[in-house]
Design a protein around this motif. Structure first.
Motif, mmCIF file in Angstrom:
data_model
loop_
_atom_site.group_PDB
_atom_site.id
_atom_site.type_symbol
_atom_site.label_atom_id
_atom_site.label_comp_id
_atom_site.label_asym_id
_atom_site.label_seq_id
_atom_site.Cartn_x
_atom_site.Cartn_y
_atom_site.Cartn_z
ATOM 1 N N LEU A 107 0.717 -1.087 -0.097
ATOM 2 C CA LEU A 107 0.186 0.051 -0.037
ATOM 3 C C LEU A 107 0.906 1.240 -0.155
ATOM 4 N N PHE A 108 1.816 1.403 0.807
ATOM 5 C CA PHE A 108 2.678 2.380 0.951
ATOM 6 C C PHE A 108 3.645 2.481 -0.309
ATOM 7 N N ILE A 109 3.990 1.412 -1.268
ATOM 8 C CA ILE A 109 4.617 1.607 -2.330
ATOM 9 C C ILE A 109 4.065 2.105 -3.706
ATOM 10 N N ILE A 110 2.460 1.712 -3.700
ATOM 11 C CA ILE A 110 1.757 2.099 -4.604
ATOM 12 C C ILE A 110 1.416 3.548 -4.393
ATOM 13 N N GLY A 111 0.930 3.937 -2.885
ATOM 14 C CA GLY A 111 0.714 5.128 -2.722
ATOM 15 C C GLY A 111 1.919 6.171 -3.000
ATOM 16 N N PHE A 112 3.015 6.020 -2.712
ATOM 17 C CA PHE A 112 4.214 6.771 -2.811
ATOM 18 C C PHE A 112 4.293 6.751 -4.575
ATOM 19 N N ALA A 113 4.197 5.628 -5.168
ATOM 20 C CA ALA A 113 4.494 5.707 -6.614
ATOM 21 C C ALA A 113 3.391 6.809 -7.380
ATOM 22 N N THR A 114 2.192 6.569 -6.878
ATOM 23 C CA THR A 114 0.984 7.581 -7.591
ATOM 24 C C THR A 114 1.064 8.739 -6.929
ATOM 25 N N MET A 115 1.219 9.180 -5.710
ATOM 26 C CA MET A 115 0.850 10.251 -5.250
ATOM 27 C C MET A 115 2.197 11.485 -4.772
ATOM 28 N N SER A 116 3.459 10.585 -4.696
ATOM 29 C CA SER A 116 4.560 11.550 -4.337
ATOM 30 C C SER A 116 5.545 11.744 -5.671
ATOM 31 N N LEU A 117 5.521 10.958 -6.378
ATOM 32 C CA LEU A 117 6.336 11.121 -7.382
ATOM 33 C C LEU A 117 6.108 12.172 -8.503
ATOM 34 N N PRO A 118 6.852 12.902 -9.098
ATOM 35 C CA PRO A 118 6.464 13.831 -9.878
ATOM 36 C C PRO A 118 6.137 13.274 -11.223
ATOM 37 N N ASN A 119 5.122 13.924 -12.047
ATOM 38 C CA ASN A 119 4.712 13.394 -13.120
ATOM 39 C C ASN A 119 5.975 12.964 -14.148
ATOM 40 N N GLU A 120 6.725 13.718 -14.194
ATOM 41 C CA GLU A 120 8.043 13.287 -15.093
ATOM 42 C C GLU A 120 8.587 12.019 -15.102
ATOM 43 N N LEU A 121 8.546 11.685 -13.724
ATOM 44 C CA LEU A 121 9.056 10.364 -13.367
ATOM 45 C C LEU A 121 8.154 9.148 -13.489
ATOM 46 N N ARG A 122 7.176 9.390 -13.813
ATOM 47 C CA ARG A 122 5.855 8.477 -14.028
ATOM 48 C C ARG A 122 5.720 8.325 -15.252
ATOM 49 N N LEU A 123 6.129 9.210 -16.334
ATOM 50 C CA LEU A 123 5.705 9.056 -17.862
ATOM 51 C C LEU A 123 6.699 8.439 -18.439
ATOM 52 N N ALA A 124 6.374 7.417 -19.163
ATOM 53 C CA ALA A 124 7.047 6.431 -20.128
ATOM 54 C C ALA A 124 7.794 7.356 -20.976
ATOM 55 N N SER A 125 9.154 7.035 -21.241
ATOM 56 C CA SER A 125 10.150 7.840 -22.271
ATOM 57 C C SER A 125 10.924 6.993 -22.974
ATOM 58 N N PRO A 126 11.387 7.298 -24.153
ATOM 59 C CA PRO A 126 12.121 6.368 -24.945
ATOM 60 C C PRO A 126 13.417 6.112 -24.119
ATOM 61 N N LEU A 127 13.670 4.986 -24.384
ATOM 62 C CA LEU A 127 15.024 4.276 -23.506
ATOM 63 C C LEU A 127 16.174 4.850 -24.097
ATOM 64 N N VAL A 128 17.112 5.295 -23.215
ATOM 65 C CA VAL A 128 18.589 5.696 -23.407
ATOM 66 C C VAL A 128 19.379 4.576 -23.983
ATOM 67 N N PRO A 129 20.418 4.897 -24.815
ATOM 68 C CA PRO A 129 21.264 3.619 -25.428
ATOM 69 C C PRO A 129 21.577 2.657 -24.598
#
Length: 307
Positions: A107-129
């Motif tokens: 519950l803590f992990i899901i809450g932290f991931a969805t409520m505490s992390l900024p949007n830029e860390l939640r969005l998927a982005s192209p993989l670096v090399p």
């Protein structure tokens, strides 16, 4: 509704289910234990696991790579790993202690991931090399699975310390793998207290053995994860080991749990002393997994927030 919205709804659903499961598990443990509540709790855990897995699969399908490239994705995968292990343990051992201690962490992990992390860390982005490699799935998956396993085993050790921290019972001795003898000293007052203390002893032995078996499974996973990471590092950066903060703390984590297993296998210790080592390991895991990313910058910098 696009795939991202469905994924977010699945994660939000898992959070709500976790809240219900938390109440259910603790109700079963502390207030009223019956088969209906046990079945409800276990069913909720399975639904949570499937919901989290579905969100990861959708993210994988949408972005065309295994979703372990940033801190958000690894947290979601860690939550899935812990619930999967919980389901397996409950199926095999029929004990009622795993759920009440793992569900709050998930519950803590899901809450932290969805409520505490900024949007830029939640969005998927192209993989670096450096991440465009088959080692991404091999190394990161095994490491996260090892974290989930070791966290679960360490939580059981912490629970053992809480249960055994009672003036009426003191664990004083050791045992070996052949006869499993444990020496206890009692401060007994009446027949009921004798019965309660023997029940407590049996409970401590059960939790101790379960914790040992889980950590014994997680340690080889951690070892494989570190070795595969070294091979990947040599392929990506030209060196097997660079004393990056994440690498250093992964080594410290490995040493802590190696000491725990050594104390159990060679010194034949059981009970509070090894449990203390495992409890320290619980803290070290979180320093390695989250603390390094927040407090230090290195090659493993996908979750680092300080600029």
């Amino acid at each position: 509704m696009n795939i991202s919205s469905i994924e977010n709804n699945l994660i939000n659903t898992s959070f709500v289910l976790l809240l219900i499961a938390l109440i259910s598990y603790w109700w079963n443990l502390t207030i009223n234990s019956n088969n209906t509540i046990i079945f409800l709790s276990q069913t909720l855990t399975i639904l949570i696991n499937l919901t989290i897995a579905s969100s990861l699969i959708l993210r994988w399908a949408e972005n065309k790579y295994f979703p372990l490239s940033n801190l958000y994705e690894s947290l979601i995968f860690l939550a899935w790993s812990i619930t999967f292990l919980q389901i397996f343990i409950e199926k095999k051992t029929k004990n009622k202690f795993t759920g009440p201690i793992t569900i709050p962490i998930v519950l803590f992990i899901i809450g932290f991931a969805t409520m505490s992390l900024p949007n830029e860390l939640r969005l998927a982005s192209p993989l670096v090399p450096a991440l465009k490699s088959n080692w991404l799935m091999m190394h990161v998956t095994v490491m996260i699975l090892s974290y989930g396993t070791l966290i679960t085993g360490s939580l059981l050790s912490f629970l053992l310390l809480i249960i055994s921290n009672n003036n009426t019972i003191q664990i004083e001795g050791n045992s070996n793998s052949n006869n499993q003898k444990i020496l206890f000293r009692y401060q007994l007052k009446n027949t009921n207290e004798i019965s309660n203390n023997f029940n407590r002893i049996k409970l401590i032995q059960l939790i101790d053995n379960l914790s040992y078996r889980i950590i014994g499974f997680g340690f080889p996973l951690l070892t494989i994860g570190i070795i595969s990471g070294a091979v990947w590092a040599n392929d990506a950066w030209g060196t097997y080991w660079s004393w990056d903060p994440k690498e250093t703390w992964a080594l410290i984590t490995w040493i802590i749990f190696a000491i725990y297993l050594h104390s159990r296998i060679n010194n034949k210790l059981e009970g509070k002393k090894p449990a203390m080592i495992a409890s320290i390991g619980f803290i070290i895991i979180w320093i390695c997994y989250l603390g390094v990313n927040f407090l230090g910058k290195g090659l493993h910098s996908y979750g680092w927030l300080i600029t």
